[in-house]
Design an enzyme around this catalytic site. Structure first.
Site, PDB file in Angstrom:
ATOM      1  CB  ALA A  80      -0.923   0.008   1.214  1.00  0.00           C
ATOM      2  CB  ILE A  82       5.408   1.007  -2.991  1.00  0.00           C
ATOM      3  CG1 ILE A  82       6.582   0.916  -2.006  1.00  0.00           C
ATOM      4  CG2 ILE A  82       5.925   1.269  -4.399  1.00  0.00           C
ATOM      5  CD1 ILE A  82       7.566  -0.165  -2.322  1.00  0.00           C
ATOM      6  CG  ASP A 126      19.927  27.679 -37.093  1.00  0.00           C
ATOM      7  OD1 ASP A 126      20.815  28.536 -36.969  1.00  0.00           O
ATOM      8  OD2 ASP A 126      19.696  27.083 -38.157  1.00  0.00           O
ATOM      9  CG  ASP A 422      16.355  24.348 -40.264  1.00  0.00           C
ATOM     10  OD1 ASP A 422      17.510  24.544 -39.845  1.00  0.00           O
ATOM     11  OD2 ASP A 422      15.803  25.080 -41.110  1.00  0.00           O
ATOM     12  CG  ASP A 426      20.821  23.191 -36.573  1.00  0.00           C
ATOM     13  OD1 ASP A 426      21.755  23.902 -36.153  1.00  0.00           O
ATOM     14  OD2 ASP A 426      19.970  23.591 -37.384  1.00  0.00           O
TER      15      ASP A 426
END
Length: 692
Positions: A80, A82, A126, A422, A426
């Site tokens: 109970a 946990i 960016d 993009d 990156d």
């Protein structure tokens, strides 16, 4: 037909793409903040549970309780204590958040990333394609012979507001020719459609205004070799055969091309230091207007398979317009109100970066820009230097490696970093950041693979919705964790205090398991699906190192656990002493009291900033569904004989029910009164049910 010849200068990791791949592999993203905090909470609960089980067994044996019963009870209480439903409910909350974000055009590829945005403190982005449209158009062409503009509406090149014939100006034609030759893009002059790098497509479109079509020019000046753009030299070159000689067409960053140039114009006059400085000043002026600037040049005598050396002939500057994306400024302002700092890191010219960052509201006028050349080896920098760099918001001419260093720097300062990009370059930073965000439409496949979230509409404003969703998810996780643990603590206290006071055991092991599986889990599921109050973006992010349950939440759990346990023991004592119930009947009253109290307790999970009847809990329809289901299950446990026998439930009559219902409402009344006291002036920024 002549045989083609190709020379391989590098393979595998020795190529530019290989270098990026190696950086991606070396960039370790590590665990998300939520994963770390759930792991810490689990370890804390394990040790607390073991201690409680040992204490209860020892107390029971001391007071002469049967050893087997105490061990069985301790095991049930350990189960109970946990909240085994916590990982399931957390996953449900994240999955539901993922669904809501998908409806907002944010595709989540890593489930814990749904919450990570809610704890983000720095958004590193960016410029091209993220803050701007990445829809390049040549706006101005500056050559030694004059300053030309491009009128796209009338498809003409203009000088002093009047159309000109490009063929009448050899310097302009030579500059346009270099832009057409030094390219990997394609553009059809008849259909006006192109493919490739947007800047190169724009150069081909501008060349088309002078009648320069790439395939035709390549036929006149066959391409022999190419030296791709290098982030170190910041320029690209293609070598072409002209009769029996070889010439090179070069384009790149103005400062790099001018540094390698010795002569200028079609007459190849000497350039000189004063001339370089004057052209650099013009490049900076163009960049300050928000234009992206390239320099074009040629080399009159090169070896076909050797790197293009210095000794270039400078032909002029080409300025491109790449307008800010719609909604970016509003999104940046919203992030600032939410306590999130936007930082730009781009490979573009410093003046262009600064102009765009001002246009979208990242910095105010008067701010400065930091270039990659100014960044020392951050790993060896002093702490004072690192702190100073971490406070800056615009970085230009940075390499992929330097983006990784910046992310390391921010993370070392305790920030949670979201990286937006993009391009292929990156990808390492997207992997290294706490959460990587890629553009879905214009982003490269490499960037999308490295990211945790892909913006399907490429809209920067989508990040705002994702941040809000992340904060709602964390508040929900904190809310149902507080609910589960306070209910479980109440069960532990009821049994522990009854054993300590030599009272009859109010809950059997099977009743404890029934409570843990029925009255705990379904309301917790409902809390996980809730929305938060509307001011979630008006508050700063929580401290990155703050655990799911801070000291304030633990005090709340203790207070509610004690209140529910006290009301349950009150019902037990009242039933056995005042009403004269048997031990079995008293235990049944206690069981119903704690079961109902836990159901009503879900309404104590509202924020102290919210109103009594209008809040995130009462407006959550799933809460009402869960309460209805749990009430049916509890009534079934009482009224169905086989189930009642298994749970040791005895008939208690109207008096017993009245006592159980009345006592079960006490924690709700006390909790609402306490929350009401904190409603006025409450400025808690850390979620539901916090007493702070």
């Amino acid at each position: 037909m002549a045989a083609a010849k190709r020379i391989v200068t590098g393979t595998g990791l020795a190529t530019e793409l290989g270098r990026i791949t190696q950086l991606v592999e070396e960039a370790e993203s590590g665990q998300t903040p939520l994963e770390k905090q759930l792991g810490l909470l689990s370890r804390q609960l394990v040790w607390v549970t073991l201690a409680l089980a040992a204490i209860i067994i020892a107390i029971g044996l001391y007071f002469g309780r049967p050893p087997f019963l105490m061990v069985e009870t301790a095991i049930a209480l350990a189960v109970a204590a946990i909240p085994e439903g916590l990982p399931i409910v957390a996953t449900l909350a994240l999955a539901r958040g993922m669904l809501r974000m998908a409806r907002r055009n944010a595709l989540v590829e890593n489930l814990p990333a749904v919450e990570t945005l809610g704890s983000t403190t720095v958004v590193l982005t960016d410029k091209t394609g993220t803050l701007t449209e990445n829809r390049m158009e040549v706006e101005r062409i500056l050559t030694p012979s004059g300053d030309f503009s491009v009128d796209h509406q009338h498809a003409a090149i203009v000088r002093n507001s009047s159309p000109v014939d490009p063929a009448s100006d050899p310097g302009l034609m030579r500059a346009l020719l270099v832009g057409v030759l030094c390219s990997n893009a394609e553009y059809d002059l008849h259909t006006h459609s192109g493919a490739g790098d947007p800047m190169e497509v724009a150069l081909l479109r501008a060349g088309g205004l002078a009648g320069l079509e790439r395939n035709e020019q390549i036929g006149i000046y066959p391409e022999v070799s190419e030296q791709p753009f290098d982030s170190a030299t910041k320029r690209m070159a293609t070598v072409h055969r002209r009769g029996g000689d070889y010439v090179a067409a070069v384009k790149g960053a103005p400062e790099e091309v001018l540094a390698a140039a010795e002569r200028i114009g079609v007459d190849r006059a000497m350039l000189g230091d004063a001339g370089r400085a004057a052209w650099l000043k013009q490049a900076e002026d163009l960049a300050a207007e928000g234009l992206r600037v390239l320099a074009v040049a040629f080399h009159p005598d090169v070896e076909p398979n050797e790197p293009v050396s210095d000794g270039l002939v400078f032909l002029g500057l080409v300025a491109f317009r790449d307008p800010p994306r719609r909604g970016v400024a509003e999104a940046v302002a919203t992030l600032r109100r939410a306590g999130i700092r936007a930082v730009m890191a781009t490979g573009d010219h410093p003046s262009t970066a600064l102009s765009i960052s001002r246009a979208v509201g990242i910095v105010e006028r008067g701010a400065s820009v930091t270039t990659g050349a100014e960044l020392p080896g951050l790993g060896d920098a002093t702490e004072e230097t690192r702190r100073g760099i971490a406070r800056r918001q615009v970085f230009a001419r940075v390499t992929p490696e330097q983006k990784l260093d910046l992310i390391d720097l921010f993370q070392g300062n305790g920030e949670v970093v979201a990286m937006i990009g993009d391009g292929v370059n990156d990808a390492p930073a997207l992997t290294k950041a706490d959460i990587g965000i890629a553009m879905g439409q214009r982003g490269t496949e490499v960037a999308r693979e490295a990211a945790d979230i892909v913006l399907l509409d490429d809209a920067f404003s989508t990040i705002v919705h994702a941040v809000r969703e992340g904060r709602v998810i964390f508040n929900n996780i904190r809310r149902f964790a507080t609910y589960l643990l306070s209910c479980n603590l109440a069960e532990v206290l009821v049994v522990g205090l009854a054993v300590l006071a030599a009272l009859p055991l109010p809950l059997t092991p099977l009743q404890i398991l029934f409570l843990n599986l029925v009255t705990d889990v379904f309301p917790a599921f409902a809390l996980a699906a809730g929305e938060d109050e509307g001011d979630v973006l008006a508050r700063p992010p929580r401290p990155p190192r703050e655990p799911i349950l801070s000291a304030g939440q633990w005090r709340t759990i203790l207070a509610y656990g004690v209140a529910i346990a006290a009301s349950t023991l009150l019902a037990l004592v009242s039933a056995t002493v005042w009403l004269g119930f048997s031990t079995a009947q008293g235990a049944t009253v206690a069981f119903l009291t704690i079961a109902l109290a836990q159901l009503w307790h879900v309404f104590n999970m509202r924020s102290r900033r919210s109103r009594l009847l209008h809040n995130a809990v009462t407006q959550n329809r799933f809460v009402w569904y869960a309460l209805a289901l749990c009430l049916v299950l509890i009534l079934s446990a009482v009224s169905i004989p086989p189930l009642a026998d298994a749970l040791a439930i005895a008939p208690i009559g109207v008096q017993g029910w009245a006592l159980a219902v009345g006592c079960s409402l006490l924690p709700l009344a006390g909790g609402q009164a306490w929350l009401g006291l904190g409603t006025r002036g409450a400025s808690n920024t850390r979620g539901a049910a916090s007493p702070e």
